[in-house]
Write a protein that holds these residues in place. Structure first.
Motif, PDB file in Angstrom:
ATOM      1  N   ARG A 178       0.551  -0.902   0.085  1.00 42.64           N
ATOM      2  CA  ARG A 178      -0.016   0.208   0.063  1.00 42.64           C
ATOM      3  C   ARG A 178       0.693   1.466  -0.132  1.00 42.64           C
ATOM      4  O   ARG A 178       0.135   2.528   0.503  1.00 42.64           O
ATOM      5  CB  ARG A 178      -1.133   0.082   1.645  1.00 42.64           C
ATOM      6  N   GLY A 179       1.948   1.131  -0.506  1.00 47.39           N
ATOM      7  CA  GLY A 179       3.148   2.411  -0.478  1.00 47.39           C
ATOM      8  C   GLY A 179       3.416   3.100   0.856  1.00 47.39           C
ATOM      9  O   GLY A 179       4.203   3.596   1.017  1.00 47.39           O
ATOM     10  N   ILE A 180       3.432   1.802   2.187  1.00 49.46           N
ATOM     11  CA  ILE A 180       4.370   2.133   3.211  1.00 49.46           C
ATOM     12  C   ILE A 180       5.134   1.486   3.289  1.00 49.46           C
ATOM     13  O   ILE A 180       5.115   0.549   3.579  1.00 49.46           O
ATOM     14  CB  ILE A 180       2.875   2.328   4.269  1.00 49.46           C
ATOM     15  N   ASP A 232       4.055   9.966   7.529  1.00 53.16           N
ATOM     16  CA  ASP A 232       4.523  10.752   6.709  1.00 53.16           C
ATOM     17  C   ASP A 232       3.731  10.777   5.731  1.00 53.16           C
ATOM     18  O   ASP A 232       4.000  10.033   4.463  1.00 53.16           O
ATOM     19  CB  ASP A 232       6.275  10.636   6.706  1.00 53.16           C
ATOM     20  N   ARG A 233       2.254  10.974   5.075  1.00 56.20           N
ATOM     21  CA  ARG A 233       2.003  10.913   4.025  1.00 56.20           C
ATOM     22  C   ARG A 233       2.655  11.206   2.797  1.00 56.20           C
ATOM     23  O   ARG A 233       2.671  10.130   1.726  1.00 56.20           O
ATOM     24  CB  ARG A 233       0.600  11.429   4.058  1.00 56.20           C
ATOM     25  N   ALA A 234       3.344  12.148   2.932  1.00 57.48           N
ATOM     26  CA  ALA A 234       3.851  12.772   1.429  1.00 57.48           C
ATOM     27  C   ALA A 234       5.214  11.799   1.138  1.00 57.48           C
ATOM     28  O   ALA A 234       5.213  11.243  -0.203  1.00 57.48           O
ATOM     29  CB  ALA A 234       4.627  13.773   2.114  1.00 57.48           C
ATOM     30  N   ASP A 235       5.487  11.093   2.235  1.00 61.56           N
ATOM     31  CA  ASP A 235       6.894  10.185   2.051  1.00 61.56           C
ATOM     32  C   ASP A 235       6.648   8.439   1.823  1.00 61.56           C
ATOM     33  O   ASP A 235       7.486   7.910   1.568  1.00 61.56           O
ATOM     34  CB  ASP A 235       8.248   9.949   2.354  1.00 61.56           C
ATOM     35  N   GLY A 236       5.397   8.587   2.856  1.00 69.86           N
ATOM     36  CA  GLY A 236       4.649   7.220   2.685  1.00 69.86           C
ATOM     37  C   GLY A 236       5.914   6.815   3.107  1.00 69.86           C
ATOM     38  O   GLY A 236       6.027   5.158   3.601  1.00 69.86           O
ATOM     39  N   ARG A 237       6.459   7.590   4.634  1.00 69.40           N
ATOM     40  CA  ARG A 237       7.221   6.241   5.634  1.00 69.40           C
ATOM     41  C   ARG A 237       6.606   6.288   6.798  1.00 69.40           C
ATOM     42  O   ARG A 237       6.155   7.346   7.232  1.00 69.40           O
ATOM     43  CB  ARG A 237       8.144   7.462   5.755  1.00 69.40           C
TER      44      ARG A 237
END
Length: 470
Positions: free
Chosen positions: A193-195, A210-215
Motif C-alpha cells: 500500500r506504499g508504506i 509521513d503521508r508525502a513520503d509514505g514513511r
C-alpha cells in the motif's frame, strides 16, 4: 410450536434434540460429564442420554444452560421459542427480581402460550437496564459539570455499541486470514500500500506517518508487541478507511475532534481484531480458560491488548464469556472501561477504593484476584495486574497503571483466576460499589462522600470513621 409439559419435557410437535451440540459446549468448557451434569442439575446418566439424542432438552436444562452458558446457547437455539425462553430466563435472573423465582416449567408455559407478552417483558427489562445506565450518566454528568468532552463522547459511543463493531471485526478477521501471522506479513501488506516502515528515536512519539513520503516511523522504545500493534493500526486505518470514515461521520458526536478521535479508536479496534481474529481468539480463550498470559504468548500481543480483546467478544450468535475490563491510572482514574456484564463503571472519577485494582497499580507484574459483590447482590471474580510501560529515556517517567478483568461468579469455572477463590463462601466477597456518589451502602468505612440521592445526619457529639450517617 413446541411447548413444555409439567415434567419439564418439550411437548412433542417438535422436541429439541441437540446432543452433539451440547457435547461440544461441554468439551469447549473443559468439563467431564460428571462436572457438566452437576452444573445442569441432572444425573450423569441423564446427561449421557441427552448427548446421545435418546432424550430431548428440557426446560430445566435450558434454564441451566441460559444461566451457566448463556452465550453458548445460540449453538442449540433451534427455534424462536427457545431463544425467547433463554432471553426471558436471563431477564428473570436480574437481581431486581430477587425473591420472586419462577420455575422453569412455568416460564416455559408463559413463553409458549403468551409469546407476545414474553417479548414485551424482555423488551421492558432491556429498557429498564438502559434507563438505569442513563440515570447513572445523568448523575455523573451533573457531578462533572454537565458537558462531555470529546474523549468522553467517544468512550460512551463504544460503550453504547456494546464494544463490538461487526463490520470492522469481520473485515479484520478476513484480512488476517489472507495475510498470515508475523510482523513480516504486516510490513509486506503496508509495503503493498506504499508504506515503508522505519524506526523513530523520539520516545515521546510512538508512531508518525509521513503521508508525502509514505514513511511510517515507530518508536524504538516500544516493546515488540506494541510495535506490532502500531503496524496493525496503520494497516487497518488504510484497509478500512472507508467504513471507518462512514461510521465516524454518522456517529452522533458534537465536534470534529470527537469524530477524529472515534476514527482513531475504530482503527485501534480493527488492529486488535486483526492481531486476534475473532473465532481463533474466542476458541483459544475458552481452551485456556481466559488465562491472559497464555493468550498473550499465543497471539504475540501485550497483556493489556489480550484483556481488552476479551471485552469485545460480543458477536451475535458467537459471544464469548461476558467480561468487564478497565484500566486505572496511579490517581485512580478509569482511563479505559467496558462491561458486557451487569457491572457498570463510573463514567467520571475513580472506582470503588475497596477494589483490588487500586492496590495492583502499586505492585506491578503481580496478578491479584478478588471476589467482589455489588449492591445488587451480584458477585464477580476479578483479576487485576499492575503494568509499567518504559519511557525510553531517563528524563521521562515510565507510565504506571493497572488493568482489571472479570466475569460474573456464575462463569467462575471458565475463568482460571477463580481457582484460588472460594466463590460460594458466605463472607468471601468484598462489598464494592460503582462510586461513592452512586453507592447505597451505609456501613462503608472507605466512603469518600455521601451518595447523591441520600440525606446525611451529623451528630456533633459522636465521631465515627465516616463523620455522618446516611
Amino acid at each position: 410450536m413446541p411447548g413444555f409439559d409439567s415434567e419439564f419435557t418439550p411437548i412433542t410437535r417438535q422436541r429439541l434434540f441437540a446432543g452433539e451440540r451440547l457435547r461440544a459446549i461441554r468439551r469447549r468448557a473443559g468439563l467431564g460429564q460428571a462436572a457438566m451434569a452437576a452444573r445442569l442439575g441432572i444425573s450423569v446418566s441423564y446427561l449421557s442420554q441427552i448427548e446421545n439424542d435418546d432424550r430431548p432438552l428440557t426446560s430445566a436444562v435450558l434454564a441451566a444452560l441460559a444461566r451457566h452458558h448463556p452465550f453458548d446457547l445460540a449453538a442449540i437455539e433451534a427455534d424462536q421459542p427457545t431463544r425467547r425462553f433463554a432471553a426471558a430466563r436471563a431477564a428473570l435472573d436480574d437481581p431486581v427480581f430477587a425473591g420472586s423465582a419462577l420455575a422453569a416449567d412455568a416460564l416455559a408455559r408463559i413463553v409458549e402460550q403468551q409469546p407476545a407478552f414474553a417479548d414485551r417483558f424482555i423488551a421492558l427489562h432491556a429498557a429498564y437496564r438502559r434507563a438505569e445506565e442513563r440515570l447513572q450518566m445523568v448523575d455523573e454528568g451533573l457531578e462533572s459539570g454537565g458537558g462531555r468532552l470529546p474523549w468522553e463522547e467517544v468512550r460512551d459511543w463504544f460503550h453504547e455499541a456494546g464494544n463490538y463493531v461487526d463490520l470492522l471485526d469481520r473485515g479484520a478477521e478476513s484480512l488476517a486470514l489472507r495475510l498470515g501471522d508475523g510482523d513480516g506479513a504486516l510490513r509486506d501488506a503496508l509495503a503493498e500500500r506504499g508504506i515503508v516502515v522505519a524506526t523513530n528515536d523520539d520516545p515521546a512519539t510512538l508512531r508518525r506517518l509521513d503521508r508525502a513520503d509514505g514513511r511510517l516511523a515507530i518508536s524504538a522504545a516500544l516493546p515488540p508487541e506494541s510495535r506490532r500493534f502500531m503496524l496493525a493500526h496503520q494497516l487497518a486505518a488504510i484497509a478500512f478507511a472507508e467504513p471507518i470514515a462512514a461510521i465516524a461521520e454518522s456517529a452522533a458526536l458534537r465536534s470534529a475532534e470527537a469524530r477524529r478521535l472515534l476514527a482513531v479508536g475504530l482503527a485501534n479496534y480493527a488492529a486488535g481484531a486483526l492481531l486476534m481474529p475473532y473465532e481463533r481468539f474466542r476458541a483459544a480463550a475458552r481452551a485456556f480458560r481466559h488465562d491472559i498470559d497464555r493468550l498473550r504468548l499465543h497471539f504475540s500481543v501485550s497483556f493489556e491488548q489480550a484483556c481488552h480483546r476479551l471485552s469485545t467478544l460480543q458477536r451475535p450468535g458467537a459471544r464469548g464469556v461476558p467480561m468487564f475490563f478497565c484500566r486505572v491510572d496511579m490517581a485512580g482514574n478509569i482511563t479505559k472501561r467496558h462491561s458486557a456484564t451487569r457491572l457498570q463503571f463510573a463514567r467520571f472519577g475513580g472506582a470503588c477504593p475497596l477494589w483490588a485494582v487500586h492496590e495492583a497499580v502499586a505492585i506491578p507484574d503481580r496478578i491479584m484476584t478478588q471476589l467482589v459483590e455489588t449492591p445488587d447482590g451480584v458477585r464477580y471474580v476479578s483479576m487485576a495486574k499492575g503494568l509499567v510501560k518504559a519511557s525510553g529515556s531517563f528524563a521521562r517517567a515510565p507510565r504506571r497503571y493497572a488493568v482489571a478483568l472479570g466475569c460474573e461468579a456464575a462463569h467462575a469455572r471458565d475463568f482460571v483466576y477463580a481457582d484460588a477463590i472460594d466463590v460460594d463462601g458466605s463472607g468471601a466477597a468484598t462489598p464494592i460499589g460503582i462510586s461513592c456518589r452512586l453507592c447505597p451502602r451505609a456501613d462503608c468505612d472507605q466512603r469518600a462522600f455521601p451518595p447523591a440521592d441520600r440525606a446525611i445526619a451529623v451528630d456533633p457529639d459522636i465521631r465515627r470513621i465516616v463523620p455522618y450517617r446516611l
